[in-house]
Motif scaffolding. Structure first.
Motif, PDB file in Angstrom:
ATOM      1  N   GLY A  58      39.544  27.175  34.055  1.00 39.62           N
ATOM      2  CA  GLY A  58      39.736  27.168  35.500  1.00 39.62           C
ATOM      3  C   GLY A  58      40.037  25.784  36.020  1.00 39.62           C
ATOM      4  O   GLY A  58      40.393  24.869  35.278  1.00 39.62           O
ATOM      5  N   ALA A  59      39.879  25.625  37.317  1.00 41.94           N
ATOM      6  CA  ALA A  59      40.121  24.335  37.959  1.00 41.94           C
ATOM      7  C   ALA A  59      38.978  23.372  37.643  1.00 41.94           C
ATOM      8  O   ALA A  59      37.818  23.761  37.553  1.00 41.94           O
ATOM      9  CB  ALA A  59      40.239  24.523  39.466  1.00 41.94           C
ATOM     10  N   VAL A  60      39.326  22.106  37.475  1.00 40.47           N
ATOM     11  CA  VAL A  60      38.350  21.054  37.191  1.00 40.47           C
ATOM     12  C   VAL A  60      38.454  20.009  38.287  1.00 40.47           C
ATOM     13  O   VAL A  60      39.544  19.631  38.710  1.00 40.47           O
ATOM     14  CB  VAL A  60      38.616  20.409  35.810  1.00 40.47           C
ATOM     15  CG1 VAL A  60      37.767  19.178  35.610  1.00 40.47           C
ATOM     16  CG2 VAL A  60      38.359  21.400  34.702  1.00 40.47           C
ATOM     17  N   ARG A  61      37.302  19.554  38.760  1.00 40.62           N
ATOM     18  CA  ARG A  61      37.254  18.506  39.788  1.00 40.62           C
ATOM     19  C   ARG A  61      36.981  17.171  39.118  1.00 40.62           C
ATOM     20  O   ARG A  61      36.170  17.080  38.204  1.00 40.62           O
ATOM     21  CB  ARG A  61      36.155  18.816  40.791  1.00 40.62           C
ATOM     22  CG  ARG A  61      36.250  20.195  41.428  1.00 40.62           C
ATOM     23  CD  ARG A  61      37.206  20.233  42.529  1.00 40.62           C
ATOM     24  NE  ARG A  61      36.618  19.532  43.664  1.00 40.62           N
ATOM     25  CZ  ARG A  61      36.978  19.695  44.900  1.00 40.62           C
ATOM     26  NH1 ARG A  61      37.954  20.504  45.191  1.00 40.62           N
ATOM     27  NH2 ARG A  61      36.404  19.027  45.858  1.00 40.62           N
ATOM     28  N   LEU A  62      37.652  16.122  39.607  1.00 46.08           N
ATOM     29  CA  LEU A  62      37.458  14.755  39.136  1.00 46.08           C
ATOM     30  C   LEU A  62      37.010  13.898  40.303  1.00 46.08           C
ATOM     31  O   LEU A  62      37.454  14.102  41.427  1.00 46.08           O
ATOM     32  CB  LEU A  62      38.764  14.176  38.587  1.00 46.08           C
ATOM     33  CG  LEU A  62      39.503  14.929  37.493  1.00 46.08           C
ATOM     34  CD1 LEU A  62      40.822  14.242  37.187  1.00 46.08           C
ATOM     35  CD2 LEU A  62      38.646  15.013  36.252  1.00 46.08           C
ATOM     36  N   GLU A  63      36.148  12.928  40.013  1.00 47.86           N
ATOM     37  CA  GLU A  63      35.733  12.001  41.054  1.00 47.86           C
ATOM     38  C   GLU A  63      35.392  10.657  40.416  1.00 47.86           C
ATOM     39  O   GLU A  63      34.676  10.590  39.426  1.00 47.86           O
ATOM     40  CB  GLU A  63      34.519  12.542  41.802  1.00 47.86           C
ATOM     41  CG  GLU A  63      34.110  11.682  42.966  1.00 47.86           C
ATOM     42  CD  GLU A  63      33.018  12.322  43.807  1.00 47.86           C
ATOM     43  OE1 GLU A  63      32.669  11.729  44.838  1.00 47.86           O
ATOM     44  OE2 GLU A  63      32.508  13.393  43.449  1.00 47.86           O
ATOM     45  N   GLN A  64      35.954   9.609  41.000  1.00 48.27           N
ATOM     46  CA  GLN A  64      35.672   8.245  40.553  1.00 48.27           C
ATOM     47  C   GLN A  64      35.556   7.396  41.803  1.00 48.27           C
ATOM     48  O   GLN A  64      36.537   7.131  42.477  1.00 48.27           O
ATOM     49  CB  GLN A  64      36.792   7.746  39.639  1.00 48.27           C
ATOM     50  CG  GLN A  64      36.462   6.483  38.885  1.00 48.27           C
ATOM     51  CD  GLN A  64      36.991   5.224  39.558  1.00 48.27           C
ATOM     52  OE1 GLN A  64      38.073   5.200  40.099  1.00 48.27           O
ATOM     53  NE2 GLN A  64      36.198   4.185  39.504  1.00 48.27           N
ATOM     54  N   LEU A  65      34.318   7.013  42.105  1.00 48.35           N
ATOM     55  CA  LEU A  65      34.074   6.246  43.323  1.00 48.35           C
ATOM     56  C   LEU A  65      34.145   4.758  43.040  1.00 48.35           C
ATOM     57  O   LEU A  65      33.784   4.334  41.949  1.00 48.35           O
ATOM     58  CB  LEU A  65      32.706   6.600  43.908  1.00 48.35           C
ATOM     59  CG  LEU A  65      32.568   8.043  44.371  1.00 48.35           C
ATOM     60  CD1 LEU A  65      31.132   8.309  44.779  1.00 48.35           C
ATOM     61  CD2 LEU A  65      33.498   8.331  45.516  1.00 48.35           C
ATOM     62  N   LEU A  93      34.087   8.155  35.314  1.00 50.69           N
ATOM     63  CA  LEU A  93      34.856   9.255  35.894  1.00 50.69           C
ATOM     64  C   LEU A  93      34.023  10.513  35.714  1.00 50.69           C
ATOM     65  O   LEU A  93      33.697  10.900  34.588  1.00 50.69           O
ATOM     66  CB  LEU A  93      36.206   9.413  35.183  1.00 50.69           C
ATOM     67  CG  LEU A  93      37.053  10.596  35.636  1.00 50.69           C
ATOM     68  CD1 LEU A  93      37.557  10.365  37.069  1.00 50.69           C
ATOM     69  CD2 LEU A  93      38.211  10.823  34.694  1.00 50.69           C
ATOM     70  N   MET A  94      33.638  11.136  36.814  1.00 50.21           N
ATOM     71  CA  MET A  94      32.852  12.366  36.757  1.00 50.21           C
ATOM     72  C   MET A  94      33.793  13.566  36.776  1.00 50.21           C
ATOM     73  O   MET A  94      34.825  13.532  37.445  1.00 50.21           O
ATOM     74  CB  MET A  94      31.876  12.415  37.926  1.00 50.21           C
ATOM     75  CG  MET A  94      30.853  11.300  37.867  1.00 50.21           C
ATOM     76  SD  MET A  94      29.841  11.177  39.347  1.00 50.21           S
ATOM     77  CE  MET A  94      31.009  10.451  40.469  1.00 50.21           C
ATOM     78  N   PHE A  95      33.433  14.622  36.048  1.00 52.32           N
ATOM     79  CA  PHE A  95      34.243  15.839  36.029  1.00 52.32           C
ATOM     80  C   PHE A  95      33.333  17.057  35.912  1.00 52.32           C
ATOM     81  O   PHE A  95      32.254  16.996  35.348  1.00 52.32           O
ATOM     82  CB  PHE A  95      35.268  15.804  34.882  1.00 52.32           C
ATOM     83  CG  PHE A  95      34.686  15.601  33.514  1.00 52.32           C
ATOM     84  CD1 PHE A  95      34.277  16.680  32.736  1.00 52.32           C
ATOM     85  CD2 PHE A  95      34.549  14.322  32.986  1.00 52.32           C
ATOM     86  CE1 PHE A  95      33.749  16.490  31.474  1.00 52.32           C
ATOM     87  CE2 PHE A  95      34.023  14.118  31.724  1.00 52.32           C
ATOM     88  CZ  PHE A  95      33.616  15.205  30.961  1.00 52.32           C
ATOM     89  N   TRP A  96      33.788  18.167  36.512  1.00 50.07           N
ATOM     90  CA  TRP A  96      33.048  19.418  36.438  1.00 50.07           C
ATOM     91  C   TRP A  96      33.994  20.566  36.741  1.00 50.07           C
ATOM     92  O   TRP A  96      35.017  20.400  37.378  1.00 50.07           O
ATOM     93  CB  TRP A  96      31.851  19.426  37.384  1.00 50.07           C
ATOM     94  CG  TRP A  96      32.193  19.331  38.841  1.00 50.07           C
ATOM     95  CD1 TRP A  96      32.365  20.364  39.722  1.00 50.07           C
ATOM     96  CD2 TRP A  96      32.429  18.132  39.595  1.00 50.07           C
ATOM     97  NE1 TRP A  96      32.679  19.888  40.963  1.00 50.07           N
ATOM     98  CE2 TRP A  96      32.731  18.515  40.912  1.00 50.07           C
ATOM     99  CE3 TRP A  96      32.418  16.770  39.284  1.00 50.07           C
ATOM    100  CZ2 TRP A  96      33.023  17.603  41.916  1.00 50.07           C
ATOM    101  CZ3 TRP A  96      32.702  15.857  40.288  1.00 50.07           C
ATOM    102  CH2 TRP A  96      32.993  16.277  41.584  1.00 50.07           C
TER     103      TRP A  96
END
Length: 143
Positions: A58-65, A93-96
């Motif tokens: 499915g779709a994966v979210r990425l976030e890097q603050l 880099l966070m992913f879920w």
């Protein structure tokens, strides 16, 4: 008398040879025997191109603050960005998975300056991975 001695010696020798010995001795082995793959590492301060590929279901979210707010990668989609090595202290880099499914991160280093993160589906027996971490000494970890 000699026959009794010979029989006793034979029985004693047989008993000693057939009795298991519980030794606490550990045999040393070389690293080549069972070390596993070497950890990925870059030279500190090096320019790194990071490629993220979503191979999950499915779709994966990425976030890097603070640089990148949440970004969504659909199944099969790729995302690439560059890390300037000179001012890079540490990188996370966070992913879920957007649907709550378990995913795992598999990293590879196809060439000197490229790091590839493949996000793949994972079983329910393992909670999965959540982040890519590049330490200031250049070592790469999946947490």
């Amino acid at each position: 008398m000699n026959i009794k001695f010979a029989i006793s010696a034979t029985l004693l020798t047989t008993t000693l040879l057939l009795t298991p010995i519980n030794s606490q001795e550990t045999l040393a082995q070389t690293c080549a025997s069972n070390c596993g793959p070497a950890p990925l590492q870059f030279t500190p301060g090096q320019y790194i191109r990071v490629q993220v590929i979503n191979r999950s279901y499915g779709a994966v979210r990425l976030e890097q603050l603070p640089v990148m707010r949440k970004k969504t990668l659909q199944h099969g989609e790729k995302f690439q960005f560059d890390l300037e090595g000179g001012n890079l202290d540490e990188f996370t880099l966070m992913f879920w998975d957007d649907g709550g499914r378990f995913v795992k991160g598999v990293v590879s280093k196809p060439n000197f300056g490229t790091l590839v993160l493949e996000i793949r589906p994972n079983s329910r027996n393992y909670p999965g991975d959540r982040s890519l971490y590049i330490r200031n000494d250049g070592r790469v970890s999946i947490l």
